[in-house]
Design a protein around this motif. Structure first.
Motif, PDB file in Angstrom:
ATOM      1  N   GLU A 112      17.567   2.645  -5.859  1.00 36.33           N
ATOM      2  CA  GLU A 112      18.999   2.423  -5.660  1.00 36.33           C
ATOM      3  C   GLU A 112      19.273   1.027  -5.105  1.00 36.33           C
ATOM      4  OE1 GLU A 112      20.589   5.632  -3.286  1.00 36.33           O
ATOM      5  OE2 GLU A 112      20.129   7.119  -4.837  1.00 36.33           O
ATOM      6  N   LEU A 113      18.427   0.586  -4.168  1.00 37.45           N
ATOM      7  CA  LEU A 113      18.593  -0.762  -3.618  1.00 37.45           C
ATOM      8  C   LEU A 113      18.209  -1.838  -4.635  1.00 37.45           C
ATOM      9  CD1 LEU A 113      17.371  -0.268   0.062  1.00 37.45           C
ATOM     10  CD2 LEU A 113      19.718  -0.405  -0.803  1.00 37.45           C
ATOM     11  N   LYS A 114      17.286  -1.541  -5.520  1.00 36.10           N
ATOM     12  CA  LYS A 114      16.934  -2.478  -6.600  1.00 36.10           C
ATOM     13  C   LYS A 114      18.107  -2.606  -7.565  1.00 36.10           C
ATOM     14  CE  LYS A 114      14.014  -4.871  -9.256  1.00 36.10           C
ATOM     15  NZ  LYS A 114      14.902  -5.875  -9.855  1.00 36.10           N
ATOM     16  N   ASN A 115      18.726  -1.492  -7.897  1.00 28.64           N
ATOM     17  CA  ASN A 115      19.875  -1.513  -8.806  1.00 28.64           C
ATOM     18  C   ASN A 115      21.069  -2.248  -8.206  1.00 28.64           C
ATOM     19  OD1 ASN A 115      18.494  -0.144 -10.808  1.00 28.64           O
ATOM     20  ND2 ASN A 115      19.118   1.860 -10.042  1.00 28.64           N
ATOM     21  N   LYS A 116      21.143  -2.286  -6.876  1.00 25.96           N
ATOM     22  CA  LYS A 116      22.205  -3.037  -6.190  1.00 25.96           C
ATOM     23  C   LYS A 116      21.782  -4.483  -5.932  1.00 25.96           C
ATOM     24  CE  LYS A 116      24.054   1.020  -3.851  1.00 25.96           C
ATOM     25  NZ  LYS A 116      24.184   1.736  -2.565  1.00 25.96           N
ATOM     26  N   ASN A 117      20.603  -4.865  -6.437  1.00 28.90           N
ATOM     27  CA  ASN A 117      20.043  -6.214  -6.281  1.00 28.90           C
ATOM     28  C   ASN A 117      19.719  -6.553  -4.830  1.00 28.90           C
ATOM     29  OD1 ASN A 117      18.979  -8.385  -7.675  1.00 28.90           O
ATOM     30  ND2 ASN A 117      20.809  -9.636  -7.338  1.00 28.90           N
ATOM     31  N   ILE A 118      19.555  -5.548  -3.994  1.00 23.97           N
ATOM     32  CA  ILE A 118      19.115  -5.778  -2.613  1.00 23.97           C
ATOM     33  C   ILE A 118      17.598  -5.910  -2.596  1.00 23.97           C
ATOM     34  CG2 ILE A 118      18.998  -4.753  -0.304  1.00 23.97           C
ATOM     35  CD1 ILE A 118      21.800  -3.502  -0.979  1.00 23.97           C
ATOM     36  N   ASN A 119      16.902  -4.990  -3.259  1.00 23.76           N
ATOM     37  CA  ASN A 119      15.472  -5.159  -3.504  1.00 23.76           C
ATOM     38  C   ASN A 119      15.334  -6.052  -4.732  1.00 23.76           C
ATOM     39  OD1 ASN A 119      14.271  -3.636  -1.447  1.00 23.76           O
ATOM     40  ND2 ASN A 119      14.595  -1.729  -2.555  1.00 23.76           N
ATOM     41  N   LYS A 120      14.630  -7.146  -4.589  1.00 24.33           N
ATOM     42  CA  LYS A 120      14.510  -8.131  -5.670  1.00 24.33           C
ATOM     43  C   LYS A 120      13.310  -7.883  -6.575  1.00 24.33           C
ATOM     44  CE  LYS A 120      17.896 -10.502  -3.865  1.00 24.33           C
ATOM     45  NZ  LYS A 120      19.229 -10.310  -4.371  1.00 24.33           N
ATOM     46  N   HIS A 121      12.378  -7.035  -6.151  1.00 30.35           N
ATOM     47  CA  HIS A 121      11.126  -6.842  -6.883  1.00 30.35           C
ATOM     48  C   HIS A 121      10.976  -5.399  -7.354  1.00 30.35           C
ATOM     49  CE1 HIS A 121      10.443 -10.171  -4.052  1.00 30.35           C
ATOM     50  NE2 HIS A 121       9.698 -10.671  -5.020  1.00 30.35           N
ATOM     51  N   PHE A 122      10.295  -5.237  -8.472  1.00 34.13           N
ATOM     52  CA  PHE A 122       9.791  -3.925  -8.835  1.00 34.13           C
ATOM     53  C   PHE A 122       8.606  -3.675  -7.919  1.00 34.13           C
ATOM     54  CE2 PHE A 122      11.670  -5.617 -12.760  1.00 34.13           C
ATOM     55  CZ  PHE A 122      12.628  -4.635 -12.982  1.00 34.13           C
ATOM     56  N   LEU A 123       8.389  -2.442  -7.517  1.00 30.04           N
ATOM     57  CA  LEU A 123       7.360  -2.127  -6.525  1.00 30.04           C
ATOM     58  C   LEU A 123       6.217  -1.345  -7.168  1.00 30.04           C
ATOM     59  CD1 LEU A 123       6.568  -2.154  -3.485  1.00 30.04           C
ATOM     60  CD2 LEU A 123       7.732   0.061  -3.308  1.00 30.04           C
ATOM     61  N   ILE A 124       5.001  -1.819  -6.928  1.00 32.03           N
ATOM     62  CA  ILE A 124       3.795  -1.087  -7.301  1.00 32.03           C
ATOM     63  C   ILE A 124       3.073  -0.775  -6.004  1.00 32.03           C
ATOM     64  CG2 ILE A 124       1.609  -1.141  -8.555  1.00 32.03           C
ATOM     65  CD1 ILE A 124       2.956  -3.048 -10.555  1.00 32.03           C
ATOM     66  N   ARG A 125       2.782   0.504  -5.793  1.00 36.06           N
ATOM     67  CA  ARG A 125       2.241   0.941  -4.518  1.00 36.06           C
ATOM     68  C   ARG A 125       1.248   2.069  -4.703  1.00 36.06           C
ATOM     69  NH1 ARG A 125       3.733   5.857  -3.374  1.00 36.06           N
ATOM     70  NH2 ARG A 125       5.698   6.739  -4.055  1.00 36.06           N
ATOM     71  N   GLY A 126       0.692   2.513  -3.592  1.00 35.15           N
ATOM     72  CA  GLY A 126      -0.201   3.661  -3.566  1.00 35.15           C
ATOM     73  C   GLY A 126       0.215   4.574  -2.440  1.00 35.15           C
ATOM     74  N   HIS A 127      -0.770   5.091  -1.699  1.00 32.77           N
ATOM     75  CA  HIS A 127      -0.625   5.884  -0.485  1.00 32.77           C
ATOM     76  C   HIS A 127      -0.231   7.334  -0.736  1.00 32.77           C
ATOM     77  CE1 HIS A 127      -0.531   6.167   3.858  1.00 32.77           C
ATOM     78  NE2 HIS A 127       0.656   6.742   3.802  1.00 32.77           N
ATOM     79  N   HIS A 135       0.828  -1.200   0.000  1.00 34.11           N
ATOM     80  CA  HIS A 135       0.000   0.000   0.000  1.00 34.11           C
ATOM     81  C   HIS A 135       0.864   1.253   0.000  1.00 34.11           C
ATOM     82  CE1 HIS A 135      -3.217   2.778   0.735  1.00 34.11           C
ATOM     83  NE2 HIS A 135      -2.532   3.265   1.752  1.00 34.11           N
ATOM     84  N   SER A 136       1.875   1.272   0.808  1.00 36.22           N
ATOM     85  CA  SER A 136       2.657   2.486   1.019  1.00 36.22           C
ATOM     86  C   SER A 136       4.045   2.368   0.408  1.00 36.22           C
ATOM     87  CB  SER A 136       2.783   2.756   2.518  1.00 36.22           C
ATOM     88  OG  SER A 136       3.337   4.021   2.736  1.00 36.22           O
ATOM     89  N   GLY A 137       4.695   3.519   0.307  1.00 37.44           N
ATOM     90  CA  GLY A 137       6.067   3.545  -0.166  1.00 37.44           C
ATOM     91  C   GLY A 137       7.015   3.016   0.897  1.00 37.44           C
ATOM     92  N   ILE A 138       7.964   2.234   0.462  1.00 40.55           N
ATOM     93  CA  ILE A 138       8.958   1.654   1.360  1.00 40.55           C
ATOM     94  C   ILE A 138      10.337   1.772   0.707  1.00 40.55           C
ATOM     95  CG2 ILE A 138       7.444   0.074   2.614  1.00 40.55           C
ATOM     96  CD1 ILE A 138       8.151  -2.107   0.638  1.00 40.55           C
ATOM     97  N   THR A 139      11.348   1.729   1.524  1.00 40.92           N
ATOM     98  CA  THR A 139      12.716   1.782   1.019  1.00 40.92           C
ATOM     99  C   THR A 139      13.203   0.393   0.637  1.00 40.92           C
ATOM    100  OG1 THR A 139      13.170   3.650   2.460  1.00 40.92           O
ATOM    101  CG2 THR A 139      15.065   2.477   1.618  1.00 40.92           C
ATOM    102  N   TYR A 140      12.779  -0.603   1.405  1.00 39.16           N
ATOM    103  CA  TYR A 140      13.271  -1.974   1.248  1.00 39.16           C
ATOM    104  C   TYR A 140      12.092  -2.923   1.354  1.00 39.16           C
ATOM    105  CZ  TYR A 140      15.392  -6.397   2.677  1.00 39.16           C
ATOM    106  OH  TYR A 140      15.733  -7.708   2.775  1.00 39.16           O
ATOM    107  N   PHE A 141      12.089  -3.954   0.498  1.00 39.93           N
ATOM    108  CA  PHE A 141      11.032  -4.962   0.588  1.00 39.93           C
ATOM    109  C   PHE A 141      11.621  -6.353   0.506  1.00 39.93           C
ATOM    110  CE2 PHE A 141       8.139  -8.018  -1.303  1.00 39.93           C
ATOM    111  CZ  PHE A 141       7.117  -7.984  -0.366  1.00 39.93           C
ATOM    112  N   ASP A 142      11.251  -7.161   1.473  1.00 39.43           N
ATOM    113  CA  ASP A 142      11.514  -8.591   1.474  1.00 39.43           C
ATOM    114  C   ASP A 142      10.288  -9.242   2.092  1.00 39.43           C
ATOM    115  OD1 ASP A 142      12.307 -11.191   2.773  1.00 39.43           O
ATOM    116  OD2 ASP A 142      14.138 -10.746   1.666  1.00 39.43           O
TER     117      ASP A 142
END
Length: 188
Positions: free
Chosen positions: A123-138, A87-94
């Protein structure tokens, strides 16, 4: 909006017909309201929450209980292929260790920290720390140049903007063809 309960009932029917649904912060606020109501107290956290709460208590008791039970069962994220939905914006997702509260309210509470949240995720996605593209709202997208986050909220809450949608199949195909594709142009 003014038809929050009707919208919840509509989305509940969608979920019962196989559509994926995730919880948001206002769903959590309604859960907290119902818990407080059953303890004999009234607790609302905002004007919009109080409007929804007043419509909620107009429902028959069995419909209140049914809607409450459904809200409790909602997941706080959904993952499909290389995409995560919160739902909301996050910096990191696992999926294993991102707290529910982060997915509902965001992981950066201070306004000045939220201004770069999509850039931080990217930036974390580009470093392969975030593994997913994020779709969100909020809230609206905070960085239109990054290519890892799409927001379906275009200032609807406070500025009278729009709530947008996109076809997930189009997003999956675009990212298969080009992982750096900007999905903003796919918003309907």
């Amino acid at each position: 909006g003014r038809q929050s309960i009707e919208m919840l009932q509509f989305v509940k029917r969608m979920s019962e017909n196989g559509h994926a649904v995730i919880a948001g912060n206002h769903d959590n606020k309604l859960i907290n309201f119902y818990k407080a109501l059953n303890e004999g107290r009234i607790h609302v956290s905002s004007r919009s929450s109080s409007e929804t709460a007043m419509e909620f208590i107009k429902l028959e008791k069995d419909k209140q209980k049914d809607l409450y039970k459904w809200l409790l069962e909602l997941n706080h994220y959904y993952v499909k292929d290389d995409f995560a939905f919160t739902h909301s914006g996050i910096t990191y997702f696992d999926p294993i260790d991102t707290p529910r509260s982060f997915c509902l309210y965001g992981d950066q509470r201070h306004k000045e920290d939220r201004e770069n949240i999509d850039q931080d995720y990217d930036e974390l996605k580009n470093k392969n720390i975030n593994k997913h593209f994020l779709i969100r709202g909020h809230n609206s997208l905070t960085d239109t140049e990054q290519t890892s986050v799409v927001s379906l909220d275009n200032d609807i809450g406070f500025k009278g903007g729009t709530l947008n949608c996109l076809r997930l199949e189009d997003c999956i195909e675009a990212k298969k063809q080009n992982p750096n594709a900007n999905l903003q142009n796919l918003i309907i």
